[in-house]
Design a protein around this motif. Structure first.
Motif, short mmCIF file in Angstrom:
data_model
loop_
_atom_site.label_atom_id
_atom_site.label_comp_id
_atom_site.label_asym_id
_atom_site.label_seq_id
_atom_site.Cartn_x
_atom_site.Cartn_y
_atom_site.Cartn_z
N ALA A 171 0.84 -1.19 0.00
CA ALA A 171 0.00 0.00 0.00
C ALA A 171 0.88 1.24 0.00
O ALA A 171 2.04 1.19 0.39
N VAL A 172 0.29 2.34 -0.45
CA VAL A 172 0.93 3.65 -0.34
C VAL A 172 0.14 4.46 0.67
O VAL A 172 -1.10 4.53 0.61
N HIS A 173 0.84 5.06 1.63
CA HIS A 173 0.22 5.82 2.70
C HIS A 173 0.51 7.31 2.49
O HIS A 173 1.67 7.71 2.39
N ILE A 174 -0.54 8.11 2.42
CA ILE A 174 -0.41 9.56 2.29
C ILE A 174 -0.56 10.14 3.69
O ILE A 174 -1.59 9.95 4.35
N VAL A 175 0.46 10.85 4.15
CA VAL A 175 0.45 11.40 5.51
C VAL A 175 0.28 12.91 5.43
O VAL A 175 1.09 13.61 4.81
N GLY A 176 -0.76 13.44 6.05
CA GLY A 176 -0.99 14.89 6.01
C GLY A 176 -2.21 15.21 5.18
O GLY A 176 -3.30 14.68 5.43
#
Length: 221
Positions: A99-104
């Motif tokens: 998975a790719v996690h977008i933070v913010g």
């Protein structure tokens, strides 16, 4: 600005890529396997997918990748609306990241993803602390990638098999909070005059380092 990008990838000029209708491409009846999309079989498939997935439905492609995904995740901080996220997503898809996690910020420019976000699992975290809590709960190591004092060289570091590779936004790099809570910080060796590598490029280098250590090249397309 959260731009959706094209509906499916095609070059802006020149001939279309992909394949035409099944009847024009093959001297055999169209398959009845439920993985195949009847509309694509009839009209052709010009999507940005490998040949093995031609004419398949998106759901079938995702399910097949899910059966072969690697146990590493990728996270990128998006506090300043980083334009590199699309590139990170596209590369993560190429390496079958979990998975790719977008933070913010939740919104991001999808153009660089070239529609690969349709086949890549995405998760959002409001803060670095939320990402760290998620990783701890899953028993996954957090590996920050940044050229900071004390970082171990990526070229010689042993990356955990189950991990999340965390990247900072363009310019400031990985946030102080992320570095404090990371289980490991690695740096990419540089030999020129620039102080830093583009975040999208750095992500690709680090992902491939994981692939070299843990993936089976015989399973690649």
């Amino acid at each position: 600005m959260d731009e959706p990008g094209p509906t499916e990838w095609q070059p802006r000029s020149g001939p279309a890529v992909g394949v035409g209708p099944w009847a024009d491409e093959r001297d055999e009846p169209a398959p009845t396997d439920p993985r195949y999309d009847p509309d694509l079989l009839a009209d052709g498939d010009t999507r940005n997918v490998v040949d093995a997935y031609r004419y398949w439905t998106r759901e079938a492609i995702v399910a097949d990748i899910d059966a072969r995904r690697h146990p590493f995740h990728v996270a990128i901080e998006n506090f300043a609306h980083d334009a590199n996220i699309g590139t990170v997503v596209r590369t993560a898809n190429a390496f079958a990241a979990a998975a790719v996690h977008i933070v913010g910020r939740r919104r991001w420019n999808r153009r660089g993803a070239m529609v690969t976000d349709r086949y890549q699992h995405l998760m959002h975290h409001e803060s670095v602390a939320d990402l760290i809590d998620w990783a701890r709960g899953e028993g996954i190591a957090v590996v920050a990638v940044d050229n900071t004092p004390g970082a171990r060289p990526l070229e010689t570091a042993d990356l955990p098999r189950e991990c999340v590779l965390l990247f900072g936004q363009e310019g400031p790099g990985v946030s102080d909070d992320a570095q404090r809570h990371a289980d490991l910080t690695v740096s990419i060796a540089q030999f020129g005059s620039t102080r830093s590598i583009n975040a999208g490029v750095a992500a690709g280098i680090a992902m491939h380092a994981w692939i070299r250590q843990h993936a089976d090249p015989d399973r690649a397309w």
